[in-house]
Design a protein around this motif. Structure first.
Motif, PDB file in Angstrom:
ATOM      1  N   PRO A 437      14.501 -25.209 -30.802  1.00  0.00           N
ATOM      2  CA  PRO A 437      15.915 -25.499 -30.208  1.00  0.00           C
ATOM      3  C   PRO A 437      16.018 -26.398 -28.895  1.00  0.00           C
ATOM      4  CG  PRO A 437      15.178 -23.320 -30.492  1.00  0.00           C
ATOM      5  CD  PRO A 437      13.832 -24.039 -30.672  1.00  0.00           C
ATOM      6  N   SER A 440      14.761 -24.229 -25.012  1.00  0.00           N
ATOM      7  CA  SER A 440      13.429 -23.407 -25.440  1.00  0.00           C
ATOM      8  C   SER A 440      12.911 -23.115 -24.429  1.00  0.00           C
ATOM      9  CB  SER A 440      12.971 -24.217 -26.462  1.00  0.00           C
ATOM     10  OG  SER A 440      12.353 -25.226 -26.004  1.00  0.00           O
ATOM     11  N   SER A 460      14.226 -19.383 -28.474  1.00  0.00           N
ATOM     12  CA  SER A 460      15.522 -20.143 -27.804  1.00  0.00           C
ATOM     13  C   SER A 460      15.678 -19.368 -26.627  1.00  0.00           C
ATOM     14  CB  SER A 460      16.631 -19.575 -28.869  1.00  0.00           C
ATOM     15  OG  SER A 460      17.988 -19.932 -28.411  1.00  0.00           O
ATOM     16  N   THR A 462      18.887 -19.520 -24.001  1.00  0.00           N
ATOM     17  CA  THR A 462      20.308 -19.873 -23.533  1.00  0.00           C
ATOM     18  C   THR A 462      20.775 -19.117 -22.518  1.00  0.00           C
ATOM     19  OG1 THR A 462      21.234 -18.589 -25.423  1.00  0.00           O
ATOM     20  CG2 THR A 462      20.700 -20.863 -25.997  1.00  0.00           C
ATOM     21  N   TRP A 482      25.200 -19.588 -29.882  1.00  0.00           N
ATOM     22  CA  TRP A 482      23.776 -19.780 -29.285  1.00  0.00           C
ATOM     23  C   TRP A 482      22.768 -20.368 -30.369  1.00  0.00           C
ATOM     24  CZ3 TRP A 482      26.636 -15.336 -29.370  1.00  0.00           C
ATOM     25  CH2 TRP A 482      26.330 -14.436 -30.679  1.00  0.00           C
ATOM     26  N   GLU A 483      21.775 -20.815 -29.984  1.00  0.00           N
ATOM     27  CA  GLU A 483      20.639 -21.400 -30.870  1.00  0.00           C
ATOM     28  C   GLU A 483      19.874 -20.022 -30.991  1.00  0.00           C
ATOM     29  OE1 GLU A 483      19.106 -25.789 -29.751  1.00  0.00           O
ATOM     30  OE2 GLU A 483      19.392 -24.467 -27.958  1.00  0.00           O
ATOM     31  N   GLN A 484      19.364 -20.200 -32.492  1.00  0.00           N
ATOM     32  CA  GLN A 484      18.219 -19.123 -32.950  1.00  0.00           C
ATOM     33  C   GLN A 484      16.995 -19.979 -32.721  1.00  0.00           C
ATOM     34  OE1 GLN A 484      18.950 -18.280 -36.912  1.00  0.00           O
ATOM     35  NE2 GLN A 484      20.876 -17.088 -36.500  1.00  0.00           N
TER      36      GLN A 484
END
Length: 712
Positions: A437, A440, A460, A462, A482-484
């Motif tokens: 990500p 990160s 991740s 965020t 959101w990013e995983q």
């Protein structure tokens, strides 16, 4: 070094936004000068001062200022309309202040074994109730004022339920429309409970966020604990394990007093003399205030690791590691050129305010005075990247003998630098699809599916965008922006596939400290995430994931007693009681002066599986044997054969496991053989005769296992 760190402690941190007194003093002066200012201006100044007092740990002063701001809103009918969303958001900030007030007077102030661990029960229920009761009151006001199903409502509902858990009246006391079951805060999957024994052992240092390494620093085969703290007035701590269930704080006699600060620490035998050295990393998150030197602490125990009290010598400036320093909290040891000694990559925090290229220090061996020397070769190697680096880990993903480097960047593409074997590196992350990500933090190489090929976990982070609202929404099954995290499975041909989603790793968790190890000794690596971010609103469980035979992971935090709600930092998986299974040490605490907490040690209750512990020692290779590959071949009761694979390293990027490898075997009928591959010499050695539930030393070039006998 001592003079430099003392000057930083007394002079250089006043304006620091995390730890300095300056912002609070400025807020007090601004409020005092605004007696006749407009109501909206005075409201904002009161709120700003309240936040500064809260950051510094004076909750009573913060709540007094918040009360004044709240009274101002109530007394002037048009002020709320003028302030708009500010008038609503202050309700949430007051609730957060009351929550912190309650934590300080209960789980932090009267720290016990179960304090702040989900499910809240017994002595962990708050006896001083005002903090959580007032927090619940203001959270209800806030919930009535924000849109339904908004991020604001989701995070307020989350905290309301947690507040009532601390009061012991959850779920009945929470209105049905806001009620969340305990299962909304983690999985109820079955797993034996690990008790937190740090308080009874006296190793629950009460501190800010920091680093931790568990290993044998005095050569007696028992594992010791070394911790650091973000606090610029806090010295490192070294707890020696006596092998009989007690630990002794030898920090002063080990020469650690005055070596203030350090958000992380990494270990290895830097000078190849047979004992473990440490590198303390400083300045992370401080921006222009972060020009602290790191500390290379050379262990001057008896040569060869014979049992003796360790004394550490700060050799940073003599070694060449202190010539230029930048803000950092991540570094990693490896023999990148396969010449038999450990080199060092330091990932620095480059930003618009600080030009901070990362560094690659080549080990040049000892100088005339016997002190190891390092030379920065990052520019010629192609590793002087300018990025906000939060993790750096080495691993030979393409099986060419030369360790490659993965770098996690907060706010940009991550890098995978392939080692060409000629002293230079190339970034292959875009080609291999491992750049995400973009937000990160921790990362590590491991073999999660036990197929002999290295995989990558990249978290991740965020928190600076959606924070608690995103975490709470993720736990409750909401889709979000959101990013995983990414779990990149190595294919054995030098390629990767992200299998996070199908492996059950879909929730947002914002880890900082983290590490891995095989807790149930089934042959597959589990992992633990210490979660959070600086704001006091970041009340979320730390998370333990159990590996189900390399196919998927399941959250077992609640059942296992790992769902700690305080901020978790460095994590180490280590057999601290010498019984063969891995316990988990976690260094706790936040970044603000008011966010200290006691460290935790989760004792493994034991599983019925077998294990094998190996202390691998290089002779032509680096003495720590970092980068060495291990394969254990097993025969099962039904005659089937299988293998378990490990690489010698300290685990993840934020916390140090012992370099001694404790390998879960499941329940084999026999160990057929142990194979060790030494990358520096391209030689494999095979050993027979190993028995389960034993610790052996393997020395490069010797053809026999050496049985060691630590006292359980």
């Amino acid at each position: 070094m001592l003079a430099t760190l003392e000057a930083i402690r007394t002079e250089d941190l006043d304006g620091n936004p995390w730890l300095g007194e300056g912002p609070g003093r400025a807020a007090r002066e601004a409020l005092a000068a605004a007696a006749d200012a407009a109501a909206a201006t005075r409201f904002r100044l009161l709120v700003d001062l309240a936040e500064q007092e809260l950051r510094l740990g004076d909750e009573a002063a913060a709540l007094q200022r918040f009360d004044e701001a709240h009274d101002l809103l109530a007394g002037l009918s048009g002020l709320a309309a003028e302030l708009g969303s500010e008038a609503t958001e202050v309700l949430f900030r007051i609730a957060v202040a009351w929550l912190r007030y309650g934590e300080s007077r209960n789980c932090a102030g009267m720290h016990g074994a179960e304090a702040c661990i989900l499910p809240i029960r017994g002595e962990a229920i708050h006896s001083e109730r005002e903090g959580s009761e007032q927090a619940a009151r203001f959270l209800r006001e806030y919930l009535a004022a924000v849109p339904p199903n908004s991020v604001q409502q989701v995070k307020a509902r989350w905290l309301l339920n947690l507040a009532h858990m601390t009061l012991g009246d959850h779920p009945a006391a929470v209105e049905p429309e806001h009620r969340l079951p305990l299962a909304a805060f983690g999985s109820a999957a079955d797993f034996p409970r690990f008790d937190n024994v740090a308080p009874e052992l006296g190793i629950d240092s009460f501190n800010l966020s920091g680093g931790a390494v568990v290993d044998d620093f005095d050569g007696d085969l028992d594992l010791d604990i070394f911790t650091t703290t973000f606090d610029p007035a806090g010295s490192p701590r070294l707890f020696l394990n006596d092998g009989r269930g007690e630990f002794t704080d030898v920090s002063a006699t080990a020469g650690l007093d005055g070596l203030y600060g350090g958000l992380n620490v990494v270990h290895g035998d830097a000078d190849n003399d047979g004992d473990l050295d440490l590198l303390v990393l400083r300045g992370a998150w401080f921006g222009p205030h972060g020009r602290h030197p790191n500390s290379l602490l050379l262990n001057e125990s008896a040569d060869g690791g014979e049992a003796s009290l360790p004394v550490f010598r700060d050799a940073t400036f003599l070694s060449g590691l202190g010539d230029t320093h930048y803000p950092t909290q991540t570094a990693a040891w490896a023999d990148f050129d396969n010449d038999g000694d450990l080199d060092l990559f330091v990932g620095n925090e480059h930003s618009p305010a600080v030009d901070a290229p990362s560094q690659l220090f080549r080990n040049e061996g000892p100088g005339a005075d016997g002190v190891v020397r390092f030379r920065d070769v990052a520019a010629e190697a192609g590793l002087a990247l300018r990025a906000f680096v939060k993790a750096a880990v080495w691993g030979d993903y393409d099986h060419d003998r030369f360790p490659d480097l993965y770098v996690s960047v907060l706010g940009g593409p991550n890098r995978l630098y392939r080692n060409r074997g000629d002293g230079s590196f190339e970034d292959v992350a875009p080609r291999l699809g491992v750049t995400g990500p973009r937000q990160s933090f921790p990362a590590w190489f491991w073999d999660f599916d036990n197929d002999g090929h290295l995989d990558l976990f990249v978290s991740s982070y965020t928190g600076d965008r959606g924070g608690l609202g995103f975490v709470a929404a993720s736990y409750q099954g909401y889709p979000g922006p959101w990013e995983q995290a990414s779990l990149y499975r190595g294919d054995g041909q030098g390629g990767f596939e992200d299998v996070a989603a199908r492996s059950g790793l879909t929730r947002l968790q914002l880890p900082m400290g983290s590490n891995f190890g095989d807790l149930d000794h089934d042959g597959y690596l589990d992992f633990y995430l210490g979660t959070g971010y600086p704001d006091y609103e970041a009340v979320m469980p730390n998370v333990l994931y159990r590996n189900l035979a390399g196919s998927r992971f399941v959250d077992v935090s609640l059942a296992a007693g790992f769902g700690h709600l305080q901020k978790g930092h460095a994590v180490a998986f280590a057999d601290l009681d010498g019984d063969g299974d891995l316990d988990v040490f976690e260094q706790m605490g936040g970044a603000f002066p008011g966010d200290r907490f006691g460290d935790a040690l989760f004792r493994n209750p034991g599983f019925d599986n077998r294990w094998l512990a190996l202390r691998v020692v290089g002779t032509e290779s680096n003495r720590s044997a970092i980068g060495t590959r291990i394969r254990v071949d097993l025969v099962d009761p039904d005659g089937a054969r299988r293998s378990i694979y490990r690489r010698v390293n300290g685990g993840g990027s934020f916390g140090g496991n012992p370099l001694r490898q404790t390998i879960g075997l499941g329940r084999p009928a026999a160990i057929e053989q142990v194979n060790v591959y030494w990358p520096a010499t391209d030689v494999s050695q095979t050993f027979g005769g190993a028995e389960a539930n034993r610790l052996y030393r393997i020395v490069e070039g010797r053809d026999q296992l050496e049985l060691l006998d630590p006292r359980p």
